[in-house]
Design an enzyme around this catalytic site. Sequence first.
Site, PDB file in Angstrom:
ATOM      1  N   SER A 143     -20.426  25.414 -10.114  1.00 18.54           N
ATOM      2  CA  SER A 143     -19.218  24.634  -9.788  1.00 18.54           C
ATOM      3  C   SER A 143     -18.264  25.396  -8.863  1.00 18.54           C
ATOM      4  CB  SER A 143     -18.491  24.161 -11.055  1.00 18.54           C
ATOM      5  OG  SER A 143     -18.456  25.108 -12.081  1.00 18.54           O
ATOM      6  N   GLY A 178     -19.075  30.327 -12.132  1.00 14.59           N
ATOM      7  CA  GLY A 178     -19.291  31.657 -11.548  1.00 14.59           C
ATOM      8  C   GLY A 178     -20.563  31.651 -10.724  1.00 14.59           C
ATOM      9  N   LEU A 179     -20.778  32.749 -10.021  1.00 15.19           N
ATOM     10  CA  LEU A 179     -21.949  32.871  -9.144  1.00 15.19           C
ATOM     11  C   LEU A 179     -23.248  32.792  -9.928  1.00 15.19           C
ATOM     12  CD1 LEU A 179     -20.815  35.925  -6.939  1.00 15.19           C
ATOM     13  CD2 LEU A 179     -20.788  33.497  -6.282  1.00 15.19           C
ATOM     14  N   SER A 180     -24.321  32.489  -9.248  1.00 15.10           N
ATOM     15  CA  SER A 180     -25.641  32.532  -9.861  1.00 15.10           C
ATOM     16  C   SER A 180     -25.911  33.966 -10.335  1.00 15.10           C
ATOM     17  CB  SER A 180     -26.697  32.120  -8.820  1.00 15.10           C
ATOM     18  OG  SER A 180     -27.975  32.236  -9.368  1.00 15.10           O
ATOM     19  N   GLY A 181     -26.337  34.111 -11.550  1.00 17.33           N
ATOM     20  CA  GLY A 181     -26.621  35.443 -12.090  1.00 17.33           C
ATOM     21  C   GLY A 181     -25.405  36.123 -12.697  1.00 17.33           C
ATOM     22  N   ALA A 182     -24.262  35.444 -12.689  1.00 18.68           N
ATOM     23  CA  ALA A 182     -23.047  36.070 -13.247  1.00 18.68           C
ATOM     24  C   ALA A 182     -23.128  36.200 -14.773  1.00 18.68           C
ATOM     25  CB  ALA A 182     -21.813  35.276 -12.845  1.00 18.68           C
ATOM     26  N   GLY A 183     -23.871  35.297 -15.415  1.00 21.48           N
ATOM     27  CA  GLY A 183     -24.027  35.393 -16.875  1.00 21.48           C
ATOM     28  C   GLY A 183     -23.662  34.129 -17.644  1.00 21.48           C
ATOM     29  N   LYS A 184     -23.507  33.022 -16.939  1.00 20.13           N
ATOM     30  CA  LYS A 184     -23.071  31.777 -17.577  1.00 20.13           C
ATOM     31  C   LYS A 184     -24.051  31.326 -18.671  1.00 20.13           C
ATOM     32  CE  LYS A 184     -23.097  29.653 -13.579  1.00 20.13           C
ATOM     33  NZ  LYS A 184     -23.577  30.790 -12.770  1.00 20.13           N
TER      34      LYS A 184
HETATM   35  P1  ADP Z   1     -26.162  32.490 -14.610  1.00 20.47           P
HETATM   36  O1  ADP Z   1     -26.410  31.493 -15.703  1.00 20.47           O
HETATM   37  O2  ADP Z   1     -24.697  32.726 -14.366  1.00 20.47           O
HETATM   38  O3  ADP Z   1     -26.915  32.190 -13.356  1.00 20.47           O
HETATM   39  P2  ADP Z   1     -27.744  34.273 -16.255  1.00 20.47           P
HETATM   40  O4  ADP Z   1     -27.084  34.132 -17.589  1.00 20.47           O
HETATM   41  O5  ADP Z   1     -29.016  33.479 -16.019  1.00 20.47           O
HETATM   42  O6  ADP Z   1     -26.677  33.923 -15.119  1.00 20.47           O
HETATM   43  O7  ADP Z   1     -28.057  35.801 -15.970  1.00 20.47           O
HETATM   44  C1  ADP Z   1     -27.110  36.841 -16.195  1.00 20.47           C
HETATM   45  C2  ADP Z   1     -27.796  38.192 -16.388  1.00 20.47           C
HETATM   46  O8  ADP Z   1     -26.782  39.176 -16.586  1.00 20.47           O
HETATM   47  C3  ADP Z   1     -28.707  38.242 -17.611  1.00 20.47           C
HETATM   48  O9  ADP Z   1     -29.854  39.001 -17.287  1.00 20.47           O
HETATM   49  C4  ADP Z   1     -27.832  38.986 -18.662  1.00 20.47           C
HETATM   50  O10 ADP Z   1     -28.601  39.670 -19.616  1.00 20.47           O
HETATM   51  C5  ADP Z   1     -27.005  39.933 -17.788  1.00 20.47           C
HETATM   52  N1  ADP Z   1     -25.710  40.352 -18.385  1.00 20.47           N
HETATM   53  C6  ADP Z   1     -25.257  41.621 -18.496  1.00 20.47           C
HETATM   54  N2  ADP Z   1     -24.048  41.681 -19.092  1.00 20.47           N
HETATM   55  C7  ADP Z   1     -23.700  40.411 -19.370  1.00 20.47           C
HETATM   56  C8  ADP Z   1     -22.548  39.808 -19.987  1.00 20.47           C
HETATM   57  N3  ADP Z   1     -21.502  40.516 -20.421  1.00 20.47           N
HETATM   58  N4  ADP Z   1     -22.543  38.465 -20.102  1.00 20.47           N
HETATM   59  C9  ADP Z   1     -23.567  37.724 -19.650  1.00 20.47           C
HETATM   60  N5  ADP Z   1     -24.686  38.214 -19.062  1.00 20.47           N
HETATM   61  C10 ADP Z   1     -24.761  39.560 -18.905  1.00 20.47           C
END
Ligand code: ADP
Length: 191
Positions: A88, A14-20
């Site tokens: 990815s 998923g996109l950067s910041g998506a929650g991975k």
């Molecule tokens: P990624 O790893 O995809 O770049 P991050 O996990 O670092 O993303 O950041 C995702 C942000 O979204 C965090 O600040 C997290 O607290 C927030 N968030 C809100 N709801 C959710 C959810 N259901 N699952 C994952 N992250 C979430």
Amino acid sequence: MVEKQRGVTIWLTGLSGAGKTTICQFLDTKLRSHEYQIEVLDGDVVRQNLSKGLTFSKEDRNENIRRIGFVAHLLTRNNIIVLVSVISPYRVIREELKAQIGDFIEVYVNAPLEVCEQRDVKGLYKKARVGEITNFTGIDNLYEIPLNPDVECKTDQESIAESANKILNKLEELGYINPLLLPQFHNYSRI
Ligand code: ADP
């Protein structure tokens, strides 16, 4: 103690910041507390060691993904539960790894670009918008949405626990974990 654990790669794309990363951390804590053996391969961490020096060109991104996939495969076949969080962006590589690893669950961590950009957890979207970084996925680089993911987490609409539980449900359904990890629902019709 878990009797005999089966290995599996849980691939969060998923996109950067998506929650991975956030979902992986939640799953890591939860599964470890039940004595499962886990390894985490985080895209940001891997780029500081295993893939140090690789750029964000399509070629290097694919090389990065293949390296992560190779390690995930080794761990999976040794019965480790592997949590991978890496953007990815290219479908063909994800599908290649799915076929190679076999025990592979593709999780699409889905949040709209606007939401990811608003979160801007690492300040990267701001930099990408002003051209300080280039080839940034979602801005000036393509993200190919999974066509048939095993699990989809809509992180703009779900809590972290809800998103993580969807993955735990799938792991249980496919027999990789015991049901004990999931919230217990009473089946009153049996009473
Ligand atoms: P990624 O790893 O995809 O770049 P991050 O996990 O670092 O993303 O950041 C995702 C942000 O979204 C965090 O600040 C997290 O607290 C927030 N968030 C809100 N709801 C959710 C959810 N259901 N699952 C994952 N992250 C979430």
